[in-house]
Design a protein around this motif. Structure first.
Motif, short mmCIF file in Angstrom:
data_model
loop_
_atom_site.label_atom_id
_atom_site.label_comp_id
_atom_site.label_asym_id
_atom_site.label_seq_id
_atom_site.Cartn_x
_atom_site.Cartn_y
_atom_site.Cartn_z
N SER A 368 0.81 -1.22 0.00
CA SER A 368 0.00 0.00 0.00
C SER A 368 0.84 1.27 0.00
CB SER A 368 -0.92 0.02 1.23
OG SER A 368 -0.15 0.10 2.42
N TYR A 369 2.12 1.18 0.38
CA TYR A 369 2.98 2.37 0.46
C TYR A 369 2.28 3.49 1.23
CZ TYR A 369 6.51 0.59 -2.80
OH TYR A 369 7.52 -0.12 -3.39
N ALA A 370 1.67 3.15 2.35
CA ALA A 370 1.01 4.16 3.17
C ALA A 370 2.03 5.21 3.62
CB ALA A 370 0.35 3.50 4.38
N TYR A 371 1.55 6.41 3.84
CA TYR A 371 2.42 7.53 4.20
C TYR A 371 3.29 7.17 5.41
CZ TYR A 371 3.72 12.34 5.50
OH TYR A 371 4.41 13.48 5.83
N ASP A 372 4.60 7.22 5.24
CA ASP A 372 5.54 6.81 6.28
C ASP A 372 6.85 7.58 6.11
OD1 ASP A 372 7.21 5.55 8.10
OD2 ASP A 372 6.56 3.52 7.59
N PRO A 373 6.91 8.82 6.62
CA PRO A 373 8.13 9.63 6.47
C PRO A 373 9.37 8.96 7.05
CG PRO A 373 6.30 10.96 7.25
CD PRO A 373 5.85 9.54 7.33
N GLN A 374 9.20 8.19 8.12
CA GLN A 374 10.34 7.51 8.72
C GLN A 374 10.94 6.51 7.74
OE1 GLN A 374 9.51 5.72 12.53
NE2 GLN A 374 11.50 4.71 12.67
N GLN A 375 10.08 5.73 7.09
CA GLN A 375 10.56 4.77 6.10
C GLN A 375 11.19 5.50 4.91
OE1 GLN A 375 10.79 1.57 6.33
NE2 GLN A 375 11.34 1.05 4.23
N ARG A 393 18.72 17.13 1.28
CA ARG A 393 19.61 16.00 1.04
C ARG A 393 20.54 16.28 -0.16
NH1 ARG A 393 18.51 11.39 3.92
NH2 ARG A 393 16.59 11.51 5.18
N GLN A 394 21.77 15.79 -0.01
CA GLN A 394 22.77 15.99 -1.05
C GLN A 394 23.54 14.71 -1.28
OE1 GLN A 394 25.38 19.21 -0.02
NE2 GLN A 394 23.72 20.69 0.32
N LYS A 395 24.08 14.61 -2.48
CA LYS A 395 24.93 13.48 -2.83
C LYS A 395 25.92 13.96 -3.87
CE LYS A 395 24.58 8.58 -4.15
NZ LYS A 395 23.64 7.50 -4.57
N ALA A 396 27.19 13.72 -3.63
CA ALA A 396 28.25 14.19 -4.52
C ALA A 396 28.14 15.69 -4.77
CB ALA A 396 28.20 13.43 -5.85
N ALA A 419 2.72 17.88 -1.81
CA ALA A 419 3.99 17.25 -2.16
C ALA A 419 5.17 18.12 -1.73
CB ALA A 419 4.05 16.98 -3.66
N LYS A 420 5.08 19.43 -1.93
CA LYS A 420 6.18 20.31 -1.53
C LYS A 420 6.44 20.20 -0.03
CE LYS A 420 6.87 24.40 -3.22
NZ LYS A 420 6.70 25.81 -3.67
N GLU A 421 5.37 20.24 0.76
CA GLU A 421 5.54 20.16 2.22
C GLU A 421 6.02 18.78 2.65
OE1 GLU A 421 2.91 20.64 6.34
OE2 GLU A 421 2.02 21.11 4.39
N ARG A 424 9.63 18.17 1.47
CA ARG A 424 10.59 19.04 2.16
C ARG A 424 10.96 18.43 3.52
NH1 ARG A 424 13.91 21.17 4.38
NH2 ARG A 424 14.67 23.34 4.33
N LYS A 425 9.99 17.76 4.15
CA LYS A 425 10.24 17.14 5.46
C LYS A 425 11.23 15.98 5.37
CE LYS A 425 5.80 18.34 7.54
NZ LYS A 425 4.50 17.81 8.07
N ILE A 426 11.36 15.36 4.19
CA ILE A 426 12.32 14.27 4.05
C ILE A 426 13.57 14.73 3.29
CG2 ILE A 426 10.57 12.45 4.19
CD1 ILE A 426 10.74 12.15 1.14
N GLY A 427 13.67 16.06 3.12
CA GLY A 427 14.89 16.63 2.55
C GLY A 427 14.92 16.75 1.05
N VAL A 428 13.75 16.78 0.41
CA VAL A 428 13.66 16.86 -1.05
C VAL A 428 13.00 18.18 -1.43
CG1 VAL A 428 12.78 15.81 -3.16
CG2 VAL A 428 13.49 14.36 -1.24
#
Length: 555
Positions: A368-375, A393-396, A419-421, A424-428
């Protein structure tokens, strides 16, 4: 194959606080709710004696049933062109231009029998030669439209496409009314694919040369069909005009004129309310439903859709090539809140590329991919995307910033802020771009996007819901998974429903583990017609055009 569309949904912008929740405790039941007060029909509507007007959103002007890329252009061609075989309101194949057909015991030979005395709208005869010509065009080496005829495996088709032969051996015209189509292997969608609209060989084939489709494309704005109405004129941004076809095989439609009027989210309810349109689709949610009820003159129809909404990943973007990143974006998006906000009880979160009304829908095995910011955070950590001092979040040395292409429609109005909010909470960082639909498709084709929001058109078969994820079809997005290709082929190669169902359920699990898109939601379809007209019986397989030949103005 599903054609992407922004869907002709309506959103009333005329609510008042006193009316907004007048019937909130009375959810509309599926089916037809008849008008409650026909005396409320607007004068503008009553003044039209010979014309019916329906709303449409963003036609592009490619009015050939095999060349359009825009779902609204398909709505237009459905008015102009009749099909060899139709679908009834339950999705069952029923006679159209073809009065009957037979299939050999090995499911490889199809014999189509046309009705006698068929004609195109210019009065010229429609015969089996025209059907053979149409199927041959679809095998043209340069044909790149949505109808992938190769899935039918017509004998000799691949050789013709490769330039090895000058005709297709599997197409045999028996007589003026009979065409035999021989294939090399059974196919679940073969009969539907070979029984679509028919192009006139005399008209479209006049200057056509195999390998050169320019002449056919030059006629996109001058279509010659055989459907209930004849195309007259397209005024971009305003309307498309038609008049009744006297040669239509079911008889001349009772209403002399039909018009598609271009509407949008800000105008469609108002135009229907004032009588400037007789039919339109609206947003299936309480406020819109109650406003239609309050009009009194609206016949309201509610039914389950066969489409789904989605956000496509562009795997040409390096970050999105990692399935962990894609899964993180799914876990990190509160889709339930999105669906609650947009559909308010008339929709549900989607997790697979088929709607619940389909026999192929898997009710219990798909994640189901239920909303799970921790995951989501855990997956991004595992993928090597670390938070910087600003939380991004950054990479290279590169931040995780993604562009999202959207059109102006209700679900996207809610999607962008959510989606923006959420991300943003997961660093995107999300950077949305709002475009008209045709501009969005051009950007997508050019590869200028990371994410793109779409809805499919109506899906008649589960194959149509997954074909865009086949490697050769997914070049724009870069999705290429051999197991997905294998299962798509298997699902189309068998005819037994139980066997197909098991294959598609396995396929849906593979797509969930290696996602090409974020599935957003399924919805109910809401439409309304004015009580000044009768005969509109829209359904998920035919929309309004299936009943259009029977629609008439009430005297």
């Amino acid at each position: 194959m599903p054609r992407y569309t922004a869907l002709a949904l309506g959103l009333s912008l005329l609510f008042t606080s006193s009316l907004q929740f007048a019937f909130a405790d009375e959810p509309l039941k599926e089916g037809l709710t008849p008008a409650s007060d026909v005396s409320q029909i607007p004068r503008a509507a009553l003044s039209r004696k010979d014309t019916i007007i329906a709303g449409i959103s963003e036609p592009q002007g490619i009015f050939n049933p095999y060349f359009f890329v825009n779902g609204w252009d398909e709505n237009v061609t459905d008015v102009i062109f009749a099909r060899l075989i139709n679908r009834d309101s339950h999705g069952k194949l029923v006679p159209g231009l073809a009065e009957s057909w037979t299939v050999s015991p090995d499911n490889k030979v199809y014999t189509l029998k046309l009705r006698p005395n068929l004609r195109f709208s210019d009065g010229s005869p429609l015969t089996a030669k025209d059907v053979a010509f149409t199927l041959t065009v679809l095998y043209d080496p340069h044909y790149d439209g949505d109808n992938d005829i190769s899935l039918t495996h017509i004998a000799g088709g691949d050789d013709y496409k490769a330039g090895k032969t000058k005709s297709i051996s599997g197409l045999k015209v028996i007589d003026a009314q009979t065409l035999q189509v021989t294939t090399t292997q059974p196919g679940a969608t073969t009969l539907a694919k070979i029984s679509g609209p028919v192009l006139s060989k005399a008209y479209y084939g006049k200057n056509y040369q195999p390998g050169d489709l320019d002449y056919l494309r030059s006629l996109n704005g001058k279509p010659l069909g055989n459907g209930p109405y004849i195309y007259e004129k397209y005024i971009p941004g305003q309307e498309i005009r038609f008049h009744a076809n006297p040669y239509y095989y079911r008889g001349t439609p009772p209403t002399p004129r039909f018009i598609y009027r271009v509407t949008n989210l800000a105008t469609n309810f108002q135009l229907f309310q004032t009588g400037d349109t007789d039919y339109d689709a609206f947003m299936a949610r309480p406020d819109d439903i109650e406003q239609l009820k309050l009009l009194g003159f609206a016949n309201i129809n509610l039914y389950g859709s066969s489409d789904y909404s989605l956000i496509e990943f562009n795997l040409h973007h390096a970050a999105l090539q990692d399935a962990k990143v894609r899964k993180a974006l799914i876990y990190g998006l509160d889709r339930q809140t999105l669906i609650n906000v947009v559909y308010q009880g008339y929709g549900q979160v989607a997790n697979e590329p088929i709607a619940p009304i389909s026999w192929a829908y898997d009710t219990k095995n798909i994640p189901s991919y239920a909303y799970d910011p921790q995951q989501a955070n855990q997956l991004l950590d595992e993928a090597g995307w670390k938070r910087g001092a600003d939380g991004i979040r950054q990479k290279a040395g590169k931040p995780l910033e993604l562009t999202l292409l959207v059109t102006k429609k209700v679900i996207n109005d809610a999607l962008i802020p959510i989606a923006k909010e959420n991300w943003r909470k997961i660093g995107v960082v999300l950077k949305p771009q709002v475009l008209d639909f045709n501009a969005l498709m051009a950007q997508r084709k050019a590869g200028n996007y990371d994410l793109a929001s779409f809805s499919t058109s109506g899906l008649n078969d589960p194959h149509e819901g997954v074909w865009d994820y086949y490697s050769t079809e997914a070049k724009a997005s870069g999705y290429n998974v051999p197991q997905v290709d294998k299962l798509i082929n298997q699902g189309n190669s068998v005819l037994d429903i139980a066997q197909r169902k098991a294959i598609y359920h396995q396929l849906y699990q593979v797509l969930a583990d290696n996602p090409p898109v974020i599935f957003l939601g399924y919805r109910k379809v809401l439409s309304a017609s004015s009580a000044r007209v009768t005969g509109f019986k829209p359904d998920i397989y035919n929309g309004l055009t299936g009943s259009l030949p029977d629609v008439k103005v009430v005297k």
